[in-house]
Design a protein around this motif. Structure first.
Motif, PDB file in Angstrom:
ATOM      1  N   GLU A 146       6.710 -22.878 -12.394  1.00 33.60           N
ATOM      2  CA  GLU A 146       6.847 -22.343 -13.740  1.00 33.60           C
ATOM      3  C   GLU A 146       5.854 -23.024 -14.670  1.00 33.60           C
ATOM      4  N   LEU A 192      26.419 -27.809 -29.704  1.00 39.19           N
ATOM      5  CA  LEU A 192      25.696 -28.228 -28.506  1.00 39.19           C
ATOM      6  C   LEU A 192      24.805 -29.440 -28.738  1.00 39.19           C
ATOM      7  N   GLU A 213      28.701 -23.748 -22.103  1.00 34.96           N
ATOM      8  CA  GLU A 213      27.427 -24.460 -21.977  1.00 34.96           C
ATOM      9  C   GLU A 213      27.594 -25.939 -22.322  1.00 34.96           C
ATOM     10  N   LYS A 214      28.506 -26.219 -23.227  1.00 36.04           N
ATOM     11  CA  LYS A 214      28.799 -27.619 -23.552  1.00 36.04           C
ATOM     12  C   LYS A 214      29.504 -28.277 -22.365  1.00 36.04           C
ATOM     13  N   GLU A 250      27.543 -29.775 -19.473  1.00 32.65           N
ATOM     14  CA  GLU A 250      26.901 -31.078 -19.648  1.00 32.65           C
ATOM     15  C   GLU A 250      27.832 -32.231 -19.304  1.00 32.65           C
ATOM     16  N   GLU A 266      12.894 -28.852 -15.546  1.00 25.94           N
ATOM     17  CA  GLU A 266      13.591 -27.711 -16.123  1.00 25.94           C
ATOM     18  C   GLU A 266      13.160 -26.451 -15.386  1.00 25.94           C
ATOM     19  N   VAL A 267      14.101 -25.542 -15.204  1.00 26.92           N
ATOM     20  CA  VAL A 267      13.790 -24.273 -14.560  1.00 26.92           C
ATOM     21  C   VAL A 267      14.484 -23.142 -15.295  1.00 26.92           C
ATOM     22  N   TYR A 268      13.880 -21.982 -15.196  1.00 27.68           N
ATOM     23  CA  TYR A 268      14.520 -20.749 -15.656  1.00 27.68           C
ATOM     24  C   TYR A 268      14.572 -19.816 -14.463  1.00 27.68           C
ATOM     25  N   GLN A 269      15.759 -19.497 -14.023  1.00 27.66           N
ATOM     26  CA  GLN A 269      15.911 -18.664 -12.827  1.00 27.66           C
ATOM     27  C   GLN A 269      16.524 -17.324 -13.200  1.00 27.66           C
ATOM     28  N   TYR A 307      18.903 -21.226 -17.445  1.00 26.99           N
ATOM     29  CA  TYR A 307      17.973 -22.303 -17.781  1.00 26.99           C
ATOM     30  C   TYR A 307      18.706 -23.610 -17.518  1.00 26.99           C
ATOM     31  N   LYS A 346      18.199 -27.781 -17.322  1.00 23.13           N
ATOM     32  CA  LYS A 346      17.320 -28.902 -17.625  1.00 23.13           C
ATOM     33  C   LYS A 346      18.022 -30.150 -17.119  1.00 23.13           C
ATOM     34  N   PRO A 404      23.916 -32.026 -15.531  1.00 28.89           N
ATOM     35  CA  PRO A 404      22.771 -31.394 -16.193  1.00 28.89           C
ATOM     36  C   PRO A 404      22.671 -31.813 -17.670  1.00 28.89           C
ATOM     37  N   ALA A 405      21.426 -31.880 -18.163  1.00 34.11           N
ATOM     38  CA  ALA A 405      21.239 -32.193 -19.578  1.00 34.11           C
ATOM     39  C   ALA A 405      21.470 -30.956 -20.437  1.00 34.11           C
ATOM     40  N   ARG A 406      21.216 -29.798 -19.860  1.00 30.87           N
ATOM     41  CA  ARG A 406      21.406 -28.562 -20.617  1.00 30.87           C
ATOM     42  C   ARG A 406      21.455 -27.419 -19.621  1.00 30.87           C
ATOM     43  N   HIS A 459      21.812 -23.202 -19.874  1.00 29.36           N
ATOM     44  CA  HIS A 459      21.898 -22.063 -20.788  1.00 29.36           C
ATOM     45  C   HIS A 459      21.872 -20.783 -19.965  1.00 29.36           C
ATOM     46  N   ARG A 499      21.289 -16.715 -20.045  1.00 26.23           N
ATOM     47  CA  ARG A 499      20.814 -15.537 -20.758  1.00 26.23           C
ATOM     48  C   ARG A 499      21.621 -14.374 -20.189  1.00 26.23           C
ATOM     49  N   ARG A 553      30.679 -16.599 -23.732  1.00 27.50           N
ATOM     50  CA  ARG A 553      30.531 -17.818 -22.911  1.00 27.50           C
ATOM     51  C   ARG A 553      31.416 -18.948 -23.403  1.00 27.50           C
TER      52      ARG A 553
END
Lengths: 184, 405
Positions: free
Chosen positions: A52, A169, B63-64, B67, B337-340, B352, B354, B361-363, B365, B367, B405
């Protein structure tokens, strides 16, 4: 917060002086080189990891970069897949980042644009003028991270109630919210 | 128009019988908003002047929560997002983490992932079809759809033990191999399914009422659809030939032979036809996946990430140590970080992730395709009738669990 050798967290300051040194070979390299031809200040640094490509863009240029990438014949990033914020940690500086995931419906390639922000100044120009789908993504990022998108037509909270206090967040927001509850 | 009779002004017929605008709330407890969606409608008579979706009623801070959970614990959370397509959510998440870990998944596990995901896609489309028809007023279809869906639910239950929340995919492979006789049961389902799709067609496709309710309703052009970020069947219903399974293949989809159905009418009807044709394509993929199933391992050779077999754990010291460490401490994922993106049943589901190098995970997300597709609802619905809004929401195939979510 980070101890590992995460090249992206230690944003190299000198990368701004000569971004071309940071370019690693990737299918998108010609495209990014062309982007720099248009304006040298558009790209702070570029990194390639796990297939990426990430481009760090100064926030004042994000709208120009996006509109250019949307229309340029070799890029054609007409589809904004996602915008998401991230908090690197309370002590980190710059603390916040905003990631734009771009996709091309004709060329099928993807690109990540990244803006890094300091905690004191969390203003980013909106890209709703480039892609209308940015509207809800930016509202969500505002809602959960408190990043303010200047020029957004309707910047309200989207997932949390209007009278919610704090930004859920952010790393300093407790998992269970503020006691007894987070509403006013 | 001058008549001899003098009509008092209050009885005079004017073009707009109600010259006032009325704001009403549709939902959050409304059967056809598919969950807790509230629409703030500004109406002029029965015409929608403005529609503003109000979401967040089902926000649970997933999403929280990610973490604070280890990577493998996150899989269970993904089930609860798009609860009609939980295997798709599992797949997107585990693939993102696998990408960060750079581990290879064995062939058999990949094939089983494709097989079960396509079954899940059919199940998700069946719920869409049943509820969409129900919203418009055709009740019978619902029962036929749920009859077929029940068969798929039983298959998923046989493989994973769960019906709505399977959590079948694990980082590095699968929870366990398919049970004995699974292929035969899938084949049984496959044999009857094409006939069922034809049955659905006889119930709806030729139905004049259904046609009138859907054709020319909820128009969105191809350019607008891309601009609004529509994906999946909604985008293909506007004539854009885009499928992530083709555009950015994953899990070996490049080896399967299937068509990407598109329709050019850009309305509710087009999106209906795309999904109906997609079910047959998924059926085709399942047949191919069945023929590709070869014996082999279903977990990657990564002892620090993948839980060992029960038998190995009981007999080998190192397997026991790995088992203990994975369960007690988790595993470190290299920073990055990746977006899959994957093609979920509703469109592009992007994850996403990270990592800062630790076991959590740090983050994370998501979509969600429903989130983005719903944001285009005002564009599609302004100027139409209130009753059409119901048809448009049905054609977007939203799931509020994923939106909030």
């Amino acid at each position: 917060m980070t101890t590992g050798a995460n090249s992206e967290n230690n944003l190299p300051e000198n990368a701004a002086t000569d971004p071309s040194q940071n370019l690693t070979p990737s299918p998108l390299s010609p495209l990014l080189a062309a982007l720099q031809q248009v304006n040298r200040e558009w790209i702070t640094s570029t990194s390639e990891a796990l297939g990426e490509t990430t481009v760090i863009v100064p926030r004042e240029h994000i709208v120009d970069v996006c509109s250019h990438l949307k229309t340029a014949p070799e890029a054609r990033f007409d589809f904004l897949a996602d915008i998401c914020g991230a908090d690197r940690g309370v002590e980190e500086e710059p603390r916040f980042e905003v990631n734009y995931h771009l996709f091309s419906t004709t060329k099928h390639h993807r690109l990540r644009l990244k803006i890094v922000l300091n905690e004191e100044d969390v203003h980013v120009p909106t890209v709703t003028g480039v892609w209308r789908t940015a509207n809800w993504h930016e509202r969500e990022t505002f809602d959960l991270f408190g990043i303010i998108f200047d020029g957004h037509p309707d910047l309200r909270r989207i997932l949390l109630p209007d009278d919610w206090q704090g930004y859920a967040l952010r790393k300093d927001f407790p998992l269970r919210g503020y006691e007894p509850y987070s509403l006013k | 128009m001058s008549s001899a009779v003098n009509i008092p002004p209050q009885f005079e017929v004017v073009d707009r019988p109600l010259d006032t605008q009325m704001t009403i709330s549709m939902g959050p407890q409304h059967p056809s908003t598919h969950g807790v969606l509230r629409l703030e409608l500004v109406l002029d008579g029965e015409m929608v002047v403005k529609a503003t979706p109000d979401i967040g009623y089902l926000h649970t801070g997933m999403e929280k929560l990610f973490e604070y959970k280890k990577y493998q614990q996150g899989i269970v959370i993904t089930d609860r997002m798009d609860y009609l397509n939980p295997l798709g959510n599992n797949l997107a998440y585990v693939m993102a983490v696998e990408k960060l870990l750079e581990i290879e998944i064995p062939e058999r596990a990949q094939t089983i992932r494709v097989l079960t995901c396509e079954l899940q896609r059919i199940a998700s489309h069946l719920v869409w079809l049943g509820t969409h028809a129900l919203d418009i007023g055709a009740m019978t279809v619902f029962f036929y759809c749920f009859r077929e869906r029940e068969k798929i639910m039983n298959l998923i239950e046989a493989a994973s033990g769960g019906r709505l929340t399977p959590s079948y995919f694990r980082i590095g492979g699968l929870m366990m191999d398919l049970p004995a006789g699974f292929e035969r049961r899938v084949q049984q389902f496959q044999d009857g399914f094409l006939k069922s799709v034809d049955e659905f067609h006889t119930l709806l496709t030729g139905n004049r009422i259904f046609q009138k309710r859907t054709q020319g309703v909820g128009y969105i052009s191809a350019e607008d659809a891309i601009d609004w970020g529509l994906s999946g069947p909604c985008l293909r219903g506007s004539g854009v030939d885009l499928d992530i399974r083709r555009a950015n293949p994953y899990t070996g989809y490049e080896k399967y032979d299937f068509e990407v159905p598109t329709e050019s009418e850009c309305d509710v009807w087009a999106r209906y036809m795309v999904r109906m044709r997609e079910m047959k394509e998924s059926h085709k993929i399942v047949t191919q996946a069945l023929s590709r199933l070869r014996p082999g391992p279903v977990k990657a050779d990564a002892p620090k990430v993948v839980l060992p077999d029960r038998e190995a754990m009981k007999t080998h010291m190192d397997a026991l140590i790995h088992h203990f460490l994975i369960v007690a401490e988790g595993f470190d994922v290299p920073a990055g970080e990746v977006y899959q993106p994957i093609e979920a049943s509703k469109g592009e589901l992007g994850v996403y992730v990270k990592s800062d190098g630790g076991p959590k995970p740090a983050r994370v997300h998501f979509r969600g395709p429903s989130f983005v597709n719903l944001s285009a609802l005002p564009h599609m619905s302004e100027g139409c009738m209130v009753a059409d809004i119901v048809a448009i929401i049905g054609s977007l195939d939203i799931v509020l669990g994923e939106i909030d979510r």
